[in-house]
Write an enzyme that holds these catalytic residues in place. Structure first.
Site, short mmCIF file in Angstrom:
data_model
loop_
_atom_site.label_atom_id
_atom_site.label_comp_id
_atom_site.label_asym_id
_atom_site.label_seq_id
_atom_site.Cartn_x
_atom_site.Cartn_y
_atom_site.Cartn_z
N HIS A 8 19.23 19.23 -13.93
CA HIS A 8 19.38 20.70 -14.02
C HIS A 8 20.85 21.10 -14.08
CE1 HIS A 8 18.67 24.98 -13.18
NE2 HIS A 8 17.39 24.77 -13.37
N ASP B 227 11.31 28.34 -15.63
CA ASP B 227 11.88 27.06 -16.07
C ASP B 227 11.47 25.92 -15.11
OD1 ASP B 227 13.55 28.19 -14.10
OD2 ASP B 227 15.28 27.03 -14.75
N HIS B 228 10.68 26.25 -14.09
CA HIS B 228 10.16 25.24 -13.16
C HIS B 228 8.63 25.20 -13.11
CE1 HIS B 228 14.03 24.06 -11.21
NE2 HIS B 228 14.38 25.21 -11.75
N GLU C 52 19.71 19.53 -8.03
CA GLU C 52 20.17 20.35 -9.16
C GLU C 52 21.70 20.34 -9.19
OE1 GLU C 52 21.19 24.17 -9.27
OE2 GLU C 52 20.36 24.87 -7.38
N HIS D 247 17.32 30.35 -2.39
CA HIS D 247 17.18 30.57 -3.84
C HIS D 247 16.31 31.78 -4.18
CE1 HIS D 247 17.54 29.61 -8.02
NE2 HIS D 247 16.23 29.53 -8.17
N HIS E 220 10.11 30.30 -10.65
CA HIS E 220 10.84 30.57 -11.90
C HIS E 220 10.20 29.81 -13.05
CE1 HIS E 220 14.84 32.13 -9.99
NE2 HIS E 220 13.98 33.10 -10.25
N HIS F 10 9.38 26.17 -7.06
CA HIS F 10 9.41 27.63 -6.94
C HIS F 10 8.86 28.28 -8.21
CE1 HIS F 10 13.23 26.67 -8.90
NE2 HIS F 10 13.33 27.93 -9.29
N ASP G 56 15.66 24.14 -7.08
CA ASP G 56 16.86 24.99 -7.02
C ASP G 56 17.05 25.45 -5.58
OD1 ASP G 56 17.02 24.68 -9.72
OD2 ASP G 56 16.37 26.70 -10.24
#
Length: 597
Positions: free
Chosen positions: A414, A72-73, A203, A157, A70, A68, A178
């Site tokens: 995660h 942090d991904h 996660e 999410h 975000h 996805h 996530d």
């Protein structure tokens, strides 16, 4: 026995910088490529030298999968593809591809243009990187190469988030990214087939948390906001541009309507329009309620929520502001926080998880004085509230996914190490399967066994399972050995009659026979000895046709020939037999010479 190898370069007993290396069936796959929001140096990116000390990564990695948008991904993706060097395929969903470059560019501007940092990707690199992306639809099987295939499932999410199943031959792994097992106001719940993978990589952000009722949380949130603005205070809600922002905007919009409130609500300038545009464009990814009411009324066209201008920060009177980013680590949300924090009438509500090292994480842990990078110290007098509107699965949701998916092994990423230990023990107790939780740079090796599917002909099954001489039904509780020829056609295996296999392959059939001789000392003529051998064989092989042939030899079924010869005067009799089955040969010897066995 096959091996799966998993090495986290990020998100191993940590939240942030998700980057998991998976080795499956000789293929190497990178699952997510994120940055860590808690660092402003080289540690923000995964350590790609683990893959190759120098040179490009294209030859080392078969594909990259992004779950996805975000950061942090996906935040390290342009750095990896353009600065480290990777030209292979990158897979993500359509909404993720549309939104990723916007968030990457927004973060680049904050990092490079405002903070003046170097060794960061450029706008051009983001564009070049996105050209390598191949989009996937939900439930579409993508053939990466002849052996490797992937399939995406809905993860909830955020808009466009997906779980991925990776399959090579008989081995399969599910990577969740996530996900959220509970539907909310604008997105549905995660869903996946009962696919029984060899490994589920999940996660574990909320490994020890079971969230209370969503309605109670929403009521508490509205009460706190209303109470603060009623006293003339300002409410700051740090959010990421898409996701919880829309959820809370829908909630406040309907409450303001119901209560007829006039206090202004603002959202970061520009991002609201972009967010609404993508929610309209990808309406099929939203919740059932939004899809049903979309034609009559678009729930993302807000009446009470207006675009925010930085000049409004020092405006007198109450207001509610949604500002990005969500962890107070940079940007507008941090700027507003600095100005409003010293006033005890004001409030900051943190609606989601904050990574260690961010300002958000520090104030949630009770810090009342915050020192920033430029040595500026902020005294925090405003109220600090944490209300989990996070779109991550809680402990109950993680267990629910495992129960539905039925994996043979589970690997946790995660999440925080101590909380992972608790969840790991619970998984092992409840499901009786192995659970792994490697640290960054540590490799977990998971050994798996597979059954090989085999086609076989009905005639072969009938003839071997219920032979003519055994008319009784076979006992299903006992194993039965099948004899046949194993043919391999591509990835298919087939057990067939040997004669049929020879015909299909155009080969000539040869018969291999074993010959044995034993010497007996017997009284009487050779004819009498032959009769005695014949009777013994009849007793021992009641289900086989034991017969005399014209030349005086004895046959057992179609495959054994026994001959008796010798010198009657010396009483030495020679018994010879030829056969195809070594076990039958040994059995005959035990019948004729029991004293030697």
């Amino acid at each position: 026995m096959t091996e799966l190898k998993v090495t986290p370069l990020g998100a191993g007993q940590d939240v942030g910088r998700s980057c998991i290396l998976l080795s499956i069936g000789g293929k190497n796959i990178m699952l997510d490529c994120g940055m860590h929001m808690g660092y402003n140096d080289d540690r923000r990116f995964p350590d790609f030298t683990y893959i190759a000390k120098e040179g490009r990564l294209t030859d080392r990695i078969n594909c990259v999968i992004i779950s996805h948008f975000h950061l942090d991904h996906c935040g390290a993706l342009p750095y990896m593809t353009e600065m480290v060097g990777y030209d292979g395929p990158v897979y993500m969903t359509h909404p993720t591809k549309a939104i990723c470059p916007i968030l990457l560019e927004d973060y680049r501007k904050i990092t490079v243009e405002r903070k003046g940092e170097v060794n960061f990707f450029t706008s051009e690199m983001i564009k070049t990187c996105m050209k390598k992306v191949i989009t996937v639809n939900l439930h579409q099987v993508i053939q990466v190469d002849d052996d490797l295939e992937i399939k995406a499932y809905y993860a909830g999410h955020v808009l466009g988030a997906a779980m991925f199943q990776i399959r090579v031959g008989q081995s399969s792994v599910v990577y969740t990214g996530d996900y959220n097992m509970t539907p909310d106001r604008h997105l549905g719940a995660a869903w996946i087939d009962k696919c029984r993978p060899d490994l589920l990589i999940t996660e574990s952000t909320y490994a020890t948390t079971i969230r209370d009722s969503k309605r109670c949380r929403e009521r508490d949130f509205l009460k706190k906001v209303h109470s603060c603005v009623e006293k003339g205070g300002k409410v700051l809600i740090p959010v990421f541009a898409l996701g919880r922002a829309q959820e809370l905007c829908i909630l406040l919009e309907s409450y303001w309507d119901r209560m007829n409130l006039k206090v202004p609500i603002y959202f970061s300038l520009g991002l609201t329009e972009k967010a609404n545009h993508y929610y309209k464009l990808y309406i099929t990814w939203t919740s059932q309620k939004i899809k049903k009411t979309f034609v009559q009324r678009n729930m993302f066209d807000f009446k009470h929520i207006k675009a925010f201008d930085r000049a409004y920060i020092d405006n007198p009177g109450p207001m509610v502001v949604f500002a990005t980013p969500g962890m107070l680590h940079a940007g507008l949300s941090l700027q507003i926080f600095k100005r409003w924090a010293p006033n005890e009438n004001n409030m900051v509500i943190m609606p989601g998880y904050c990574v260690s090292g961010t300002v958000g994480h520090r104030i949630l842990n009770g810090a009342r004085k915050i020192e920033l990078e430029n040595k500026q110290v902020i005294e925090v007098k405003m109220s600090v509230e944490y209300m989990s509107f996070s779109a991550h699965a809680d402990a109950k949701g993680i267990m629910q996914l495992i129960s539905h998916c039925e994996p043979k092994n589970v690997l946790l990423v995660h999440g925080e190490g101590e909380k992972m230990v608790f969840l790991k023990n619970k998984i092992q107790q409840e499901f009786g399967i192995d659970c792994f939780m490697p640290e960054n740079g540590e490799t977990s090796v998971i050994k798996t066994k597979h059954n090989i599917p085999l086609d076989t002909s009905l005639n072969l099954l009938k003839r071997q399972l219920v032979p003519a001489e055994e008319p009784e039904e076979p006992d299903p509780k006992h194993l039965k050995i099948l004899h046949g020829a194993l043919l391999m056609k591509g990835s298919r295996m087939q057990l067939t009659e040997p004669s049929a296999a020879f015909r299909e392959l155009g080969l000539e059939e040869y018969e291999l026979r074993f010959t044995c001789n034993i010497s007996l000392e017997e009284e009487g003529t050779i004819s009498n000895t032959t009769d005695r051998v014949y009777r013994r064989l009849q007793r021992e092989f009641p289900h086989c046709a034991v017969q005399f042939s014209n030349d005086g030899s004895i046959t057992i079924g179609d495959s054994v020939l026994v001959k008796v010869s010798g010198d009657e005067e010396s009483k030495n009799i020679l018994v010879s037999w030829s056969h195809q089955d070594e076990d039958i040969g040994s059995h005959i010897q035990r019948v004729l010479r029991p004293e030697q066995c």
